[in-house]
Design a protein around this motif. Structure first.
Motif, PDB file in Angstrom:
ATOM      1  N   ASN A 202       0.831  -1.202   0.000  1.00  0.00           N
ATOM      2  CA  ASN A 202       0.000   0.000   0.000  1.00  0.00           C
ATOM      3  C   ASN A 202       0.870   1.259   0.000  1.00  0.00           C
ATOM      4  O   ASN A 202       1.616   1.503   0.955  1.00  0.00           O
ATOM      5  CB  ASN A 202      -0.894  -0.035   1.245  1.00  0.00           C
ATOM      6  CG  ASN A 202      -1.866   1.115   1.317  1.00  0.00           C
ATOM      7  OD1 ASN A 202      -1.797   2.080   0.569  1.00  0.00           O
ATOM      8  ND2 ASN A 202      -2.800   1.022   2.253  1.00  0.00           N
ATOM      9  N   PRO A 203       0.767   2.105  -1.029  1.00  0.00           N
ATOM     10  CA  PRO A 203       1.597   3.309  -1.075  1.00  0.00           C
ATOM     11  C   PRO A 203       1.252   4.324   0.009  1.00  0.00           C
ATOM     12  O   PRO A 203       2.093   5.158   0.373  1.00  0.00           O
ATOM     13  CB  PRO A 203       1.322   3.871  -2.475  1.00  0.00           C
ATOM     14  CG  PRO A 203      -0.028   3.346  -2.833  1.00  0.00           C
ATOM     15  CD  PRO A 203      -0.097   1.981  -2.211  1.00  0.00           C
ATOM     16  N   MET A 204       0.026   4.265   0.544  1.00  0.00           N
ATOM     17  CA  MET A 204      -0.338   5.168   1.644  1.00  0.00           C
ATOM     18  C   MET A 204       0.387   4.769   2.934  1.00  0.00           C
ATOM     19  O   MET A 204       0.637   5.610   3.791  1.00  0.00           O
ATOM     20  CB  MET A 204      -1.854   5.160   1.862  1.00  0.00           C
ATOM     21  CG  MET A 204      -2.664   5.550   0.649  1.00  0.00           C
ATOM     22  SD  MET A 204      -2.276   7.215   0.076  1.00  0.00           S
ATOM     23  CE  MET A 204      -3.056   7.196  -1.546  1.00  0.00           C
ATOM     24  N   LEU A 212       2.358  12.563   6.502  1.00  0.00           N
ATOM     25  CA  LEU A 212       2.383  13.324   7.762  1.00  0.00           C
ATOM     26  C   LEU A 212       3.038  14.683   7.563  1.00  0.00           C
ATOM     27  O   LEU A 212       2.624  15.672   8.177  1.00  0.00           O
ATOM     28  CB  LEU A 212       3.108  12.532   8.847  1.00  0.00           C
ATOM     29  CG  LEU A 212       2.425  11.242   9.323  1.00  0.00           C
ATOM     30  CD1 LEU A 212       3.278  10.561  10.386  1.00  0.00           C
ATOM     31  CD2 LEU A 212       1.032  11.520   9.857  1.00  0.00           C
ATOM     32  N   ASP A 213       4.065  14.746   6.714  1.00  0.00           N
ATOM     33  CA  ASP A 213       4.698  16.039   6.409  1.00  0.00           C
ATOM     34  C   ASP A 213       3.662  17.016   5.873  1.00  0.00           C
ATOM     35  O   ASP A 213       3.618  18.190   6.271  1.00  0.00           O
ATOM     36  CB  ASP A 213       5.800  15.865   5.356  1.00  0.00           C
ATOM     37  CG  ASP A 213       7.032  15.137   5.885  1.00  0.00           C
ATOM     38  OD1 ASP A 213       7.225  15.123   7.111  1.00  0.00           O
ATOM     39  OD2 ASP A 213       7.796  14.599   5.055  1.00  0.00           O
ATOM     40  N   ILE A 214       2.829  16.544   4.950  1.00  0.00           N
ATOM     41  CA  ILE A 214       1.796  17.393   4.344  1.00  0.00           C
ATOM     42  C   ILE A 214       0.760  17.808   5.380  1.00  0.00           C
ATOM     43  O   ILE A 214       0.391  18.984   5.477  1.00  0.00           O
ATOM     44  CB  ILE A 214       1.125  16.645   3.166  1.00  0.00           C
ATOM     45  CG1 ILE A 214       2.145  16.364   2.057  1.00  0.00           C
ATOM     46  CG2 ILE A 214      -0.062  17.447   2.631  1.00  0.00           C
ATOM     47  CD1 ILE A 214       1.645  15.407   0.989  1.00  0.00           C
ATOM     48  N   GLU A 250      -1.664   1.752  15.475  1.00  0.00           N
ATOM     49  CA  GLU A 250      -0.226   2.014  15.383  1.00  0.00           C
ATOM     50  C   GLU A 250       0.059   3.279  14.578  1.00  0.00           C
ATOM     51  O   GLU A 250       0.944   4.071  14.925  1.00  0.00           O
ATOM     52  CB  GLU A 250       0.476   0.803  14.748  1.00  0.00           C
ATOM     53  CG  GLU A 250       0.421  -0.449  15.598  1.00  0.00           C
ATOM     54  CD  GLU A 250       1.018  -0.231  16.985  1.00  0.00           C
ATOM     55  OE1 GLU A 250       2.180   0.245  17.062  1.00  0.00           O
ATOM     56  OE2 GLU A 250       0.325  -0.506  17.984  1.00  0.00           O
ATOM     57  N   LEU A 251      -0.692   3.485  13.506  1.00  0.00           N
ATOM     58  CA  LEU A 251      -0.510   4.684  12.691  1.00  0.00           C
ATOM     59  C   LEU A 251      -0.918   5.937  13.462  1.00  0.00           C
ATOM     60  O   LEU A 251      -0.345   7.018  13.259  1.00  0.00           O
ATOM     61  CB  LEU A 251      -1.321   4.565  11.401  1.00  0.00           C
ATOM     62  CG  LEU A 251      -0.849   3.484  10.421  1.00  0.00           C
ATOM     63  CD1 LEU A 251      -1.857   3.324   9.283  1.00  0.00           C
ATOM     64  CD2 LEU A 251       0.530   3.798   9.875  1.00  0.00           C
ATOM     65  N   ARG A 258       4.135  13.295  15.328  1.00  0.00           N
ATOM     66  CA  ARG A 258       4.391  14.416  14.416  1.00  0.00           C
ATOM     67  C   ARG A 258       3.403  15.563  14.631  1.00  0.00           C
ATOM     68  O   ARG A 258       3.320  16.466  13.802  1.00  0.00           O
ATOM     69  CB  ARG A 258       4.303  13.918  12.968  1.00  0.00           C
ATOM     70  CG  ARG A 258       5.380  12.899  12.590  1.00  0.00           C
ATOM     71  CD  ARG A 258       6.738  13.552  12.462  1.00  0.00           C
ATOM     72  NE  ARG A 258       6.651  14.642  11.509  1.00  0.00           N
ATOM     73  CZ  ARG A 258       6.706  14.475  10.182  1.00  0.00           C
ATOM     74  NH1 ARG A 258       6.855  13.271   9.662  1.00  0.00           N
ATOM     75  NH2 ARG A 258       6.618  15.518   9.382  1.00  0.00           N
ATOM     76  N   ASN A 259       2.653  15.516  15.716  1.00  0.00           N
ATOM     77  CA  ASN A 259       1.672  16.558  16.042  1.00  0.00           C
ATOM     78  C   ASN A 259       0.541  16.658  15.021  1.00  0.00           C
ATOM     79  O   ASN A 259      -0.059  17.720  14.840  1.00  0.00           O
ATOM     80  CB  ASN A 259       2.349  17.927  16.192  1.00  0.00           C
ATOM     81  CG  ASN A 259       3.179  18.027  17.447  1.00  0.00           C
ATOM     82  OD1 ASN A 259       2.745  17.599  18.516  1.00  0.00           O
ATOM     83  ND2 ASN A 259       4.388  18.565  17.332  1.00  0.00           N
TER      84      ASN A 259
END
Length: 435
Positions: A202-204, A212-214, A250-251, A258-259
């Motif tokens: 899964n690429p997601m 998460l950066d976005i 877990e995700l 990462r807030n």
């Protein structure tokens, strides 16, 4: 002190303007709200680029919110018609609108919705991937998936459904176990197809840190999608659904590091006796992150009435701790909802949400009912209509069949129980013949 997201601010002890607005709406101490956000138990989806937003909170101790699904498709691509539905949903005080557009001028529609909507806006970037890239599903690259996600974030979407909990191992298990309805999540099925046609994970999931950066950059709330939600009561609470839920837990922890704010999506179709256990599992496995459910629809045999089967499940789910209900309309499983379908879906879901709030003891919920009961006891029709969840319909019913006596209705007439008792309490004689 600076902050990147509502979660980051809450952890630093900062009270944002969004927190102040939500605390006022919820009649809650703002410091209590800040602490719940810091713990991940409440989210305020509020993209930095959504300038027309009137913030809402979703989660523990807050009113149950509802979401309305809208959007253009290949068969129904009239943007103006969908915008009319958007405006009506806003007038009916839906707290969230999800743009599920999957064909044509999706960005044009999305930008218009974000511009006019005080309601929070959600989306599923996976739906938009084929149109955005103008290529076959199998040929879409992982980088292109990320480009679609970033475009939605730039456009001001407050929360996004990302199906990162589906794995190739779960897909293999679904193929082996022969679920009755396989995968009914549209985004989940597209990912499943991409994974198996490309023989890749899964690429997601593999690009989760980049997602998460976005989300951190724009303060987009992650709505971790349930690709394996049951599409029939036969498939509820099976291996695929629960294993994906474990993965989402877990995700959630990775996102919180990462807030990034998180809520968890849930079923789906489910027998009524399984709902409470599923709410408990989500709260346990996903560390009390807010829970967002479609339905649950408690039976599969009522096409044309699935707003009712959904409201039954939604009321029970909300009473047991679900925080956010996605509406279901009478058109579910049959067609794109029209304006009237949407109205019926909103009303049914609002009833379910409010019934859940009464059970949860949400501040102000029972007082609304008590005020309506007082107006009924007084036979005060004007106040009843003002207090009604949907004032238009009861007024139409009343006007369509006028009684002889204004202090009654055409069902009971002078035999109205409240009319009789009120007369006795007022020292009047009750005479059903000559009165």
């Amino acid at each position: 002190m600076t902050y990147t997201t509502q979660l980051d601010a809450a952890r630093k002890g900062i009270i944002t303007k969004e927190m102040e607005i939500v605390a006022d709406k919820e009649m809650m101490d703002v410091e209590e709200l800040r602490e719940l956000i810091a713990q991940g138990k409440v989210v305020i989806p509020a993209n930095k680029n959504h300038k027309s937003l009137s913030p809402e909170g979703i989660g523990k101790g807050l009113k149950t919110k509802i979401n309305v699904n809208l959007g253009i498709s290949r068969d129904c691509k009239d943007i103006d018609r969908e915008l009319e539905k958007v405006k009506t949903a806003i007038e009916m005080k839906a707290e969230a609108i999800m743009d599920l557009s999957n064909y044509g001028k999706t960005r044009e529609f999305r930008e218009k919705v974000v511009e006019i909507s005080p309601a929070m806006i959600g989306s599923v970037p996976m739906y938009d991937a084929v149109g955005f890239t103008e290529t076959a599903l199998v040929k879409i690259t992982e980088e292109q998936f990320l480009q679609v996600i970033e475009q939605h974030a730039k456009d001001g979407v407050d929360f996004m459904t990302i199906h990162a909990g589906l794995t190739k191992e779960i897909g293999d298990r679904i193929a082996k176990d022969k679920r009755l309805t396989h995968i009914v999540s549209r985004g989940g099925s597209l990912l499943f197809g991409w994974m198996y046609m490309n023989n890749k994970e899964n690429p997601m999931l593999t690009n989760f840190d980049k997602i998460l950066d976005i989300c951190e950059k724009y303060d987009v709330t992650l709505s971790l999608g349930d690709a394996c939600r049951p599409g029939s009561i036969a498939d509820a609470t099976d291996y695929a659904q629960i294993q994906e839920l474990i993965n989402l837990g877990e995700l959630t922890k990775r996102a919180w590091e990462r807030n990034v704010q998180v809520m968890i999506e849930g079923p789906g179709h489910m027998a009524i006796n399984e709902i409470e256990a599923n709410v408990m599992l989500e709260k346990k496995l996903c560390h009390e992150a807010p829970f967002y459910v479609l339905g649950p629809l408690v039976t599969d045999v009522a096409p044309g009435y699935d707003h009712i089967t959904s409201a039954i499940g939604g009321a029970l789910a909300a009473s047991k701790g679900v925080d956010f209900l996605c509406y279901v309309t009478p058109a579910e499983h049959l067609r794109l909802p029209d304006l009237n379908d949407m109205k019926e879906g909103i009303v049914a879901t609002k009833i379910a949400a409010h019934a859940g709030d009464i059970a949860k003891g949400i501040k102000g919920a029972r007082e609304w009912d008590n005020a309506m009961s007082k107006a009924r006891a007084d036979l005060d029709w004007a106040t009843m209509f003002e207090l009604a969840l949907d004032p238009e319909k009861p007024r139409k019913y009343r006007d369509s069949s006028k009684p002889e006596h204004e202090d009654s209705c055409t069902m009971c007439g002078k035999m109205c129980a409240l009319r009789t008792v009120n007369k006795i309490f007022n020292g009047e004689e009750v005479d059903l013949v000559f009165d």
